[in-house]
Write a protein that holds these residues in place. Structure first.
Motif, short mmCIF file in Angstrom:
data_model
loop_
_atom_site.label_atom_id
_atom_site.label_comp_id
_atom_site.label_asym_id
_atom_site.label_seq_id
_atom_site.Cartn_x
_atom_site.Cartn_y
_atom_site.Cartn_z
N THR A 1 40.89 53.58 37.90
CA THR A 1 41.26 52.35 38.68
C THR A 1 40.71 51.16 38.36
O THR A 1 39.30 51.31 38.37
CB THR A 1 41.14 52.64 40.27
N VAL A 2 41.55 50.22 37.87
CA VAL A 2 40.66 49.16 37.40
C VAL A 2 41.10 47.87 38.53
O VAL A 2 42.33 47.92 38.99
CB VAL A 2 41.14 48.66 36.18
N HIS A 3 40.26 47.10 39.15
CA HIS A 3 40.29 46.12 39.88
C HIS A 3 40.53 44.93 39.38
O HIS A 3 39.38 44.23 38.61
CB HIS A 3 39.30 46.13 41.17
N PHE B 1 42.27 41.16 28.68
CA PHE B 1 42.05 40.48 30.05
C PHE B 1 40.82 40.07 30.63
O PHE B 1 40.04 41.33 30.83
CB PHE B 1 43.09 41.26 30.79
N ASP B 2 40.55 39.11 30.68
CA ASP B 2 38.98 38.67 31.00
C ASP B 2 38.66 38.82 32.48
O ASP B 2 37.69 38.82 32.82
CB ASP B 2 38.72 37.11 30.69
N HIS B 3 39.80 38.80 33.47
CA HIS B 3 39.55 38.87 34.73
C HIS B 3 39.42 40.03 35.30
O HIS B 3 40.21 40.34 36.63
CB HIS B 3 40.68 37.95 35.48
N LEU B 4 38.73 40.88 34.92
CA LEU B 4 38.52 42.53 35.45
C LEU B 4 37.24 42.44 36.37
O LEU B 4 36.31 41.86 35.99
CB LEU B 4 38.33 43.44 34.47
N ILE B 5 37.52 42.81 37.42
CA ILE B 5 36.24 42.94 38.49
C ILE B 5 35.44 44.17 38.47
O ILE B 5 34.10 44.11 38.07
CB ILE B 5 36.90 42.58 39.89
N ASN B 6 36.02 45.48 38.39
CA ASN B 6 35.43 46.43 38.33
C ASN B 6 36.40 47.80 37.88
O ASN B 6 37.52 47.45 37.92
CB ASN B 6 34.73 46.83 39.48
N ALA B 7 35.83 48.68 37.59
CA ALA B 7 36.60 49.87 36.97
C ALA B 7 35.84 51.08 37.46
O ALA B 7 34.67 51.28 37.37
CB ALA B 7 36.68 49.96 35.43
N ASP B 8 36.55 52.04 38.09
CA ASP B 8 36.23 53.29 38.33
C ASP B 8 36.81 54.47 37.42
O ASP B 8 37.99 54.62 37.55
CB ASP B 8 36.35 53.61 39.97
#
Length: 113
Positions: free
Chosen positions: A53-55, A31-38
């Motif tokens: 948590t992946v936004h 999935f290319d549309h990942l903004i950020n991940a914590d």
């Protein structure tokens, strides 16, 4: 994608950080549309816990995994769960657009031969 990795009651070593980074690339591939991940890695007594948590565009995905063996196994389980969630989210987006396109198309009657 911005990636934040933190350790709770755990020293975050460079090999551990590299392992999480390589595993999260697998999710980016789907999935290319990942903004950020914590990603938070923690140890409580003998339990190794990894949570993330992946936004993404259109959704916030959260997963966690607790394993008693080692942190690498917890990261593997966590990434499998996140991968499954991202694939499911991608399918929902794809199906949604197909349904919208089908609604816009005019009704076509079968022509007799």
């Amino acid at each position: 994608m911005n990636l934040n990795i933190s350790g709770h009651h755990l020293d975050l070593t460079p090999p551990l950080r590299d392992y999480v980074t390589t595993k999260i690339k697998r999710i980016e591939r789907h999935f290319d549309h990942l903004i950020n991940a914590d990603v938070v890695l923690s140890v409580e007594k003998l339990r190794h816990k990894a949570e993330a948590t992946v936004h993404a565009s259109g959704a916030d995905l959260h997963a966690e995994a607790t394993v008693e063996d080692n942190m690498y196994a917890a990261i593997d389980v966590l990434m499998d769960r996140l991968d499954q969630q991202t694939r499911r989210h991608k399918e929902k987006l794809r199906d949604h657009h197909v349904k919208q396109a089908a609604k816009r198309m005019p009704f076509q009657e079968a022509q007799p031969e």
